[in-house]
Design a protein around this motif. Sequence first.
Motif, PDB file in Angstrom:
ATOM      1  N   TRP A  12      -8.269  -0.339   5.113  1.00  0.00           N
ATOM      2  CA  TRP A  12      -8.683  -1.297   6.145  1.00  0.00           C
ATOM      3  C   TRP A  12      -8.999  -2.683   5.586  1.00  0.00           C
ATOM      4  CZ3 TRP A  12     -13.370  -3.902   7.105  1.00  0.00           C
ATOM      5  CH2 TRP A  12     -13.474  -4.511   8.376  1.00  0.00           C
ATOM      6  N   CYS A  13      -8.509  -3.678   6.300  1.00  0.00           N
ATOM      7  CA  CYS A  13      -8.874  -5.074   6.048  1.00  0.00           C
ATOM      8  C   CYS A  13      -9.198  -5.708   7.398  1.00  0.00           C
ATOM      9  CB  CYS A  13      -7.723  -5.855   5.416  1.00  0.00           C
ATOM     10  SG  CYS A  13      -7.152  -5.226   3.834  1.00  0.00           S
TER      11      CYS A  13
ATOM     12  N   TRP B  87     -11.216  -2.475   2.128  1.00  0.00           N
ATOM     13  CA  TRP B  87     -10.192  -1.998   1.194  1.00  0.00           C
ATOM     14  C   TRP B  87     -10.734  -1.018   0.149  1.00  0.00           C
ATOM     15  CZ3 TRP B  87      -5.102  -2.247   1.702  1.00  0.00           C
ATOM     16  CH2 TRP B  87      -4.286  -1.985   0.604  1.00  0.00           C
ATOM     17  N   THR B  88     -11.902  -1.311  -0.432  1.00  0.00           N
ATOM     18  CA  THR B  88     -12.440  -0.415  -1.454  1.00  0.00           C
ATOM     19  C   THR B  88     -13.392   0.615  -0.844  1.00  0.00           C
ATOM     20  OG1 THR B  88     -14.142  -2.068  -1.953  1.00  0.00           O
ATOM     21  CG2 THR B  88     -12.175  -2.053  -3.341  1.00  0.00           C
TER      22      THR B  88
ATOM     23  N   TYR C  78       2.192  -0.021   5.268  1.00  0.00           N
ATOM     24  CA  TYR C  78       2.085   0.780   4.051  1.00  0.00           C
ATOM     25  C   TYR C  78       3.459   1.398   3.838  1.00  0.00           C
ATOM     26  CZ  TYR C  78       2.384   4.893   6.975  1.00  0.00           C
ATOM     27  OH  TYR C  78       2.861   5.836   7.841  1.00  0.00           O
TER      28      TYR C  78
ATOM     29  N   ARG D 291      -7.047   6.732  -1.591  1.00  0.00           N
ATOM     30  CA  ARG D 291      -7.364   6.057  -0.324  1.00  0.00           C
ATOM     31  C   ARG D 291      -7.218   6.999   0.869  1.00  0.00           C
ATOM     32  NH1 ARG D 291      -4.148   1.730  -3.050  1.00  0.00           N
ATOM     33  NH2 ARG D 291      -5.665   0.224  -3.858  1.00  0.00           N
TER      34      ARG D 291
ATOM     35  N   LEU E 264       0.846  -1.191   0.000  1.00  0.00           N
ATOM     36  CA  LEU E 264       0.000   0.000   0.000  1.00  0.00           C
ATOM     37  C   LEU E 264       0.886   1.247   0.000  1.00  0.00           C
ATOM     38  CD1 LEU E 264      -2.715   1.497   0.451  1.00  0.00           C
ATOM     39  CD2 LEU E 264      -2.400   1.051   2.907  1.00  0.00           C
TER      40      LEU E 264
ATOM     41  N   HIS F 160      -6.286  -9.473   5.930  1.00  0.00           N
ATOM     42  CA  HIS F 160      -5.336  -8.644   6.680  1.00  0.00           C
ATOM     43  C   HIS F 160      -3.954  -9.286   6.706  1.00  0.00           C
ATOM     44  CE1 HIS F 160      -3.339  -6.904  10.256  1.00  0.00           C
ATOM     45  NE2 HIS F 160      -3.958  -5.799   9.868  1.00  0.00           N
TER      46      HIS F 160
ATOM     47  N   MET G 108      -2.292  -8.517   3.380  1.00  0.00           N
ATOM     48  CA  MET G 108      -2.053  -7.115   3.048  1.00  0.00           C
ATOM     49  C   MET G 108      -1.206  -6.367   4.070  1.00  0.00           C
ATOM     50  SD  MET G 108      -3.584  -6.996   0.174  1.00  0.00           S
ATOM     51  CE  MET G 108      -3.456  -5.252  -0.146  1.00  0.00           C
ATOM     52  N   HIS G 109      -1.231  -6.808   5.320  1.00  0.00           N
ATOM     53  CA  HIS G 109      -0.604  -6.006   6.383  1.00  0.00           C
ATOM     54  C   HIS G 109       0.319  -6.786   7.314  1.00  0.00           C
ATOM     55  CE1 HIS G 109      -2.765  -2.299   5.508  1.00  0.00           C
ATOM     56  NE2 HIS G 109      -3.908  -2.956   5.478  1.00  0.00           N
TER      57      HIS G 109
ATOM     58  N   PRO H 198     -11.197   2.346   2.617  1.00  0.00           N
ATOM     59  CA  PRO H 198      -9.823   2.290   2.125  1.00  0.00           C
ATOM     60  C   PRO H 198      -8.804   2.017   3.230  1.00  0.00           C
ATOM     61  CG  PRO H 198     -10.983   4.173   1.207  1.00  0.00           C
ATOM     62  CD  PRO H 198     -11.876   3.602   2.251  1.00  0.00           C
TER      63      PRO H 198
END
Length: 333
Positions: free
Chosen positions: A265-266, A259-260, A193, A167, A157, A272, A275-276, A263
């Motif tokens: 956040w998962c 996410w969409t 990110y 985002r 990200l 998660h 992505m994180h 923005p």
Amino acid sequence: MTKRLLILGGTEFLGRATAEAALAGGWEVTVFHRGTHAPPAGARELRGDRTEPDGLAALAQTTERWDAVVDTWSAAPGAVRDSARLLADRAERYVYVSTCSVYAWPRPAGTGTEAPLVEGDPDSTASTDYPGDKRGAELAAVREFGADRTVLARAGLILGPYENIGRLPWWLTRIERGGTVAAPGPRGLPLQYIDARDLARWLLDAADQALSGPYDLVSPGGHTTMEELLEACVRVTGSTASLRWVSPEAVEAAGVEPWTELPVWCPPGELHDAMHRADVTRTLESGLRCRPVGETVADTWAWLVSIGGVPPRREGRPSPGLTPEREADLLKS
């Protein structure tokens, strides 16, 4: 001796951040772009459209040489193949900005560049899907420049000034409007990110240090949390907004998309983890330095204000964020 950089792009978001960082660091910068946006002051420009048959003519006709090429291409891999092939004897290193999306889904939490990868075709001239396109481009760059002269910067990200995805700008503009804001929890949910300027600095350092191979480019695990991010948005905008924390279960029950529509956040779990929760030990050891979240948020807000509060939009990308109606439904849950 002055270092020379060619950026394929260089006028928007990460490309622009890279051009500005290079110019500030004393590099001689050339940007190759379509001409739809002005390059940063001080950069030389060459124009061409990589999707056209003769789109690389301006590069082919010059006899210039560069210490490094930075390429952020995100569509059909054939464009990277053609650019890298043309430049293989005229540049020392090819730094391709890829994505963590090249890892096979779902990527297990705590994995690094050893995680399994998706398939990609380096010779494809038709864009298929984002992960496959990026992986194909990776393969093309490595094939044309050689593994020892190619850096694969797999970004996660990306946030910061010039963001044209929208985002962080969405959170800032929503919070600045005030009222009750649906804040997806848990509050302490860790986020990974990278600020585009920190990524830009690493790209230049990677070229300078003659690095090669793949690196994941996101902040260390737990660099910030959802609460710290949103509280920073409240603080820098001077808003009277009230954050109302809603549980992941409430978000799911309301049919809101992570996410969409929310923005960044998962929810905790598979999404998660992928992505994180990457292991970026290798990248940190190579010298990645990440600025505090408050600085990223404050500088993004200052940039937004400077352009009238309406963030730019990347062509072909949908606008992120909840509509007021969808947010009202979530707050009722």
